[in-house]
Design an enzyme around this catalytic site. Structure first.
Site, PDB file in Angstrom:
ATOM      1  N   TYR A 196       0.829  -1.206   0.000  1.00  0.00           N
ATOM      2  CA  TYR A 196       0.000   0.000   0.000  1.00  0.00           C
ATOM      3  C   TYR A 196       0.872   1.270   0.000  1.00  0.00           C
ATOM      4  O   TYR A 196       0.673   2.148  -0.861  1.00  0.00           O
ATOM      5  CB  TYR A 196      -0.973  -0.046   1.197  1.00  0.00           C
ATOM      6  CG  TYR A 196      -1.749   1.214   1.408  1.00  0.00           C
ATOM      7  CD1 TYR A 196      -2.751   1.606   0.519  1.00  0.00           C
ATOM      8  CD2 TYR A 196      -1.485   2.043   2.503  1.00  0.00           C
ATOM      9  CE1 TYR A 196      -3.470   2.781   0.723  1.00  0.00           C
ATOM     10  CE2 TYR A 196      -2.198   3.208   2.710  1.00  0.00           C
ATOM     11  CZ  TYR A 196      -3.184   3.583   1.821  1.00  0.00           C
ATOM     12  OH  TYR A 196      -3.883   4.754   2.017  1.00  0.00           O
ATOM     13  N   LYS A 245       1.137   4.269  -2.944  1.00  0.00           N
ATOM     14  CA  LYS A 245       0.967   5.700  -2.655  1.00  0.00           C
ATOM     15  C   LYS A 245       2.211   6.490  -3.082  1.00  0.00           C
ATOM     16  O   LYS A 245       2.117   7.627  -3.517  1.00  0.00           O
ATOM     17  CB  LYS A 245       0.656   5.900  -1.165  1.00  0.00           C
ATOM     18  CG  LYS A 245      -0.699   5.314  -0.760  1.00  0.00           C
ATOM     19  CD  LYS A 245      -1.852   6.142  -1.277  1.00  0.00           C
ATOM     20  CE  LYS A 245      -3.040   5.389  -1.761  1.00  0.00           C
ATOM     21  NZ  LYS A 245      -4.123   6.212  -2.293  1.00  0.00           N
TER      22      LYS A 245
END
Ligand SMILES: NC(=O)c1ccc[n+]([C@@H]2O[C@H](COP(=O)([O-])OP(=O)(O)OC[C@H]3O[C@@H](n4cnc5c(N)ncnc54)[C@H](OP(=O)(O)O)[C@@H]3O)[C@@H](O)[C@H]2O)c1
Length: 296
Positions: A173, A177
């Site tokens: 994750y 990002k």
């Protein structure tokens, strides 16, 4: 320290701007930050119109192809004032969607696919409506700073990320990002004279449906530290209304603050990685939909 200061002591300001007459698209607005931001905008652009449709959700629906047909419909709108790309997932479970690891497909590939497909409409809005200031805003995260993206040194970053055997899902994750941050920084200069403001933001740690698989550790951390979803959503609205100074920039606590970017982003390696991942992403997007990247 910056994180704790923001979580405990900063309350982003309640939005007061009027969006009357504007057309605003918020992706991922059926729950979480997107829903609260949409409440502020008083408009919704939900993927699942009827609640019963949620049951039909499939990996295929969640991919670039859905983005393409949505973009086709959205490009027929008379104007787009804000494209707020908020939809995202956080998972440690490796699976593929449309030939790429799912987090990368949803958070990175689909995000830029939709944005680039709607860029001509955003640019036309800027050109044809003198009072309009179209924003293309991407919801990133402060956790982009948790990785230095070692995969960028492989011959192909996205292929390396698709390799299940070596996948570092514990930072997948944050990796997604960081990719968002790098790509925004790489493409923003190409939009400098377009009248479109492209920016990105960190909402801080907020209550939402995200990271539901993370267990008690994160649950407790959120209990102590997290912003309410509504307070977090103010940072999304702030990014969708801020001026030219935010173009290509990172916002946190509802304010432009490039100093809050992770050290890797502004390092020499970060700049090299930025160019490489954009070239690779371009190839992926062109393969899905030829012409996607020709709208600069
Ligand atoms: N909450 C935080 O602490 C935090 C911190 C930093 C950044 N963010 C970012 O904020 C954004 C919103 O997250 P959230 O916290 O509000 O999480 P959330 O409550 O889980 O909401 C995520 C939204 O994205 C949608 N979505 C997920 N996969 C999708 C797909 N393939 N296609 C279309 N829509 C999809 C979801 O729709 P469905 O319900 O239909 O799946 C949902 O509406 C994300 O980009 C996240 O990375 C959140």
């Amino acid at each position: 320290m910056g994180f704790l200061y923001s979580q405990f002591l900063v309350t982003p300001k309640y939005p007061t701007e009027s969006f009357a007459g504007q057309i605003i698209i918020v992706t991922g607005s059926n729950v979480g930050l997107g829903r609260e931001a949409a409440r502020h905008f008083s408009l919704l652009a939900v993927r699942h119109i009827a609640s019963g449709e949620k049951a039909k959700q499939s990996i295929e629906e969640s991919t670039g192809r859905t983005g393409v047909s949505f973009a086709e419909r959205a490009s027929k709108l008379p104007r787009i004032d804000v494209l707020l790309e908020n939809a995202g997932i956080a998972t440690r479970i490796f699976s593929l969607a449309e030939n790429h690891e799912r987090t990368i497909t949803v958070n990175v590939i689909s995000t830029f696919m939709l944005g680039l497909l709607l860029l001509p409409k955003l640019k036309a809005t800027a050109k044809e409506i003198p009072t309009a200031k179209p924003h293309w805003t991407i919801v990133s995260s402060g956790v982009h700073a948790w990785t230095n993206l070692p995969e960028w040194k492989s011959s192909n970053t996205f292929e390396a990320l698709d390799d299940e055997k070596n996948a570092r899902m514990e930072v997948r994750y944050p990796t997604s990002k960081l990719l968002e941050v790098l790509v925004v920084r790489e493409i923003a200069p190409r939009l400098a004279d377009s009248g479109v403001i492209l920016n990105m933001l960190n909402p801080g740690l907020c209550h939402s449906e995200l990271a539901r698989e993370e267990g008690w550790g994160l649950w407790f951390m959120k209990l102590v530290l997290a912003r309410t979803t509504e307070v977090g959503s103010r940072t999304l609205v702030a990014a969708a209304t801020v001026g030219d100074e935010s173009h290509g920039a990172y916002m946190t606590d509802g304010k432009v603050n490039n100093a809050a970017l992770g050290a890797f982003v502004t390092s020499e390696d970060g700049e090299k990685a930025q160019k490489k991942v954009w070239t690779e992403l371009k190839g992926i997007l062109e393969k899905i939909q030829p012409g996607t990247t020709s709208s600069f």
